[in-house]
Design a protein around this motif. Structure first.
Motif, PDB file in Angstrom:
ATOM      1  N   TRP A   4       0.830  -1.200   0.000  1.00 38.34           N
ATOM      2  CA  TRP A   4       0.000   0.000   0.000  1.00 38.34           C
ATOM      3  C   TRP A   4       0.867   1.252   0.000  1.00 38.34           C
ATOM      4  O   TRP A   4       0.608   2.210  -0.726  1.00 38.34           O
ATOM      5  N   ALA A   5       1.928   1.254   0.808  1.00 34.79           N
ATOM      6  CA  ALA A   5       2.829   2.412   0.858  1.00 34.79           C
ATOM      7  C   ALA A   5       3.487   2.637  -0.494  1.00 34.79           C
ATOM      8  O   ALA A   5       3.680   3.778  -0.917  1.00 34.79           O
ATOM      9  N   GLY A   6       3.822   1.561  -1.191  1.00 36.86           N
ATOM     10  CA  GLY A   6       4.417   1.697  -2.523  1.00 36.86           C
ATOM     11  C   GLY A   6       3.449   2.321  -3.506  1.00 36.86           C
ATOM     12  O   GLY A   6       3.811   3.177  -4.303  1.00 36.86           O
ATOM     13  N   PHE A   7       2.192   1.908  -3.460  1.00 28.67           N
ATOM     14  CA  PHE A   7       1.179   2.513  -4.333  1.00 28.67           C
ATOM     15  C   PHE A   7       0.995   3.984  -4.010  1.00 28.67           C
ATOM     16  O   PHE A   7       0.898   4.827  -4.887  1.00 28.67           O
ATOM     17  N   PHE A   8       0.940   4.303  -2.723  1.00 31.44           N
ATOM     18  CA  PHE A   8       0.761   5.688  -2.306  1.00 31.44           C
ATOM     19  C   PHE A   8       1.923   6.547  -2.780  1.00 31.44           C
ATOM     20  O   PHE A   8       1.725   7.625  -3.328  1.00 31.44           O
ATOM     21  N   LEU A   9       3.149   6.070  -2.609  1.00 30.21           N
ATOM     22  CA  LEU A   9       4.331   6.818  -3.028  1.00 30.21           C
ATOM     23  C   LEU A   9       4.333   7.025  -4.535  1.00 30.21           C
ATOM     24  O   LEU A   9       4.617   8.120  -5.019  1.00 30.21           O
ATOM     25  N   SER A  10       3.982   5.996  -5.279  1.00 33.24           N
ATOM     26  CA  SER A  10       3.938   6.096  -6.734  1.00 33.24           C
ATOM     27  C   SER A  10       2.908   7.126  -7.185  1.00 33.24           C
ATOM     28  O   SER A  10       3.187   7.967  -8.040  1.00 33.24           O
ATOM     29  N   ASP A  11       1.712   7.088  -6.615  1.00 39.13           N
ATOM     30  CA  ASP A  11       0.672   8.060  -6.967  1.00 39.13           C
ATOM     31  C   ASP A  11       1.081   9.466  -6.585  1.00 39.13           C
ATOM     32  O   ASP A  11       0.856  10.425  -7.326  1.00 39.13           O
ATOM     33  N   HIS A  12       1.696   9.610  -5.424  1.00 39.82           N
ATOM     34  CA  HIS A  12       2.129  10.927  -4.952  1.00 39.82           C
ATOM     35  C   HIS A  12       3.202  11.508  -5.876  1.00 39.82           C
ATOM     36  O   HIS A  12       3.147  12.675  -6.251  1.00 39.82           O
ATOM     37  N   THR A  13       4.165  10.682  -6.263  1.00 41.91           N
ATOM     38  CA  THR A  13       5.224  11.127  -7.167  1.00 41.91           C
ATOM     39  C   THR A  13       4.655  11.537  -8.524  1.00 41.91           C
ATOM     40  O   THR A  13       5.043  12.562  -9.084  1.00 41.91           O
ATOM     41  N   ALA A  14       3.718  10.754  -9.037  1.00 39.80           N
ATOM     42  CA  ALA A  14       3.098  11.090 -10.322  1.00 39.80           C
ATOM     43  C   ALA A  14       2.344  12.414 -10.236  1.00 39.80           C
ATOM     44  O   ALA A  14       2.404  13.235 -11.151  1.00 39.80           O
ATOM     45  N   MET A  15       1.648  12.657  -9.141  1.00 36.53           N
ATOM     46  CA  MET A  15       0.904  13.904  -8.966  1.00 36.53           C
ATOM     47  C   MET A  15       1.865  15.100  -8.893  1.00 36.53           C
ATOM     48  O   MET A  15       1.628  16.141  -9.508  1.00 36.53           O
ATOM     49  N   ILE A  16       2.954  14.957  -8.160  1.00 38.94           N
ATOM     50  CA  ILE A  16       3.933  16.047  -8.051  1.00 38.94           C
ATOM     51  C   ILE A  16       4.544  16.356  -9.415  1.00 38.94           C
ATOM     52  O   ILE A  16       4.690  17.521  -9.789  1.00 38.94           O
ATOM     53  N   ASN A  17       4.908  15.331 -10.175  1.00 38.62           N
ATOM     54  CA  ASN A  17       5.479  15.547 -11.506  1.00 38.62           C
ATOM     55  C   ASN A  17       4.482  16.247 -12.422  1.00 38.62           C
ATOM     56  O   ASN A  17       4.851  17.124 -13.197  1.00 38.62           O
ATOM     57  N   LYS A  18       3.214  15.879 -12.352  1.00 34.52           N
ATOM     58  CA  LYS A  18       2.183  16.507 -13.183  1.00 34.52           C
ATOM     59  C   LYS A  18       2.015  17.969 -12.803  1.00 34.52           C
ATOM     60  O   LYS A  18       1.936  18.839 -13.668  1.00 34.52           O
TER      61      LYS A  18
END
Length: 63
Positions: A4-18
Motif C-alpha cells: 500500500w505504501a508503494g502505491f501511495f508513493l507512486s501516486d504521490h510522485t506522479a501527482m507532483i510531476n504533473k
C-alpha cells in the motif's frame, strides 16, 4: 502495508510531476534564454523546466 505504501508513493510522485509540469511553462509560450542544464527528459532554460516532449521549435541565435 508495504504494498500500500508503494502505491501511495507512486501516486504521490506522479501527482507532483504533473503539477510541476503544469506550473513550469504555459502552453504556447515563447521562452528566450540560455540552456542552464538538462536531464534525461527535461531541459532548463533560464528558470523554466521544460519536458522535451513539450518542445515544438528551437532556434539557435548567434551574436
Amino acid at each position: 502495508m508495504k504494498k500500500w505504501a508503494g502505491f501511495f508513493l507512486s501516486d504521490h510522485t506522479a501527482m507532483i510531476n504533473k503539477e510541476t509540469r503544469q506550473k513550469s511553462v504555459p502552453d504556447r509560450a515563447e521562452i528566450v534564454g540560455f540552456v542552464q542544464g538538462y536531464a534525461e527528459d527535461k531541459v532548463v532554460i533560464g528558470e523554466h523546466v521544460i519536458a522535451l516532449d513539450d518542445l515544438r521549435r528551437v532556434l539557435l541565435l548567434s551574436d
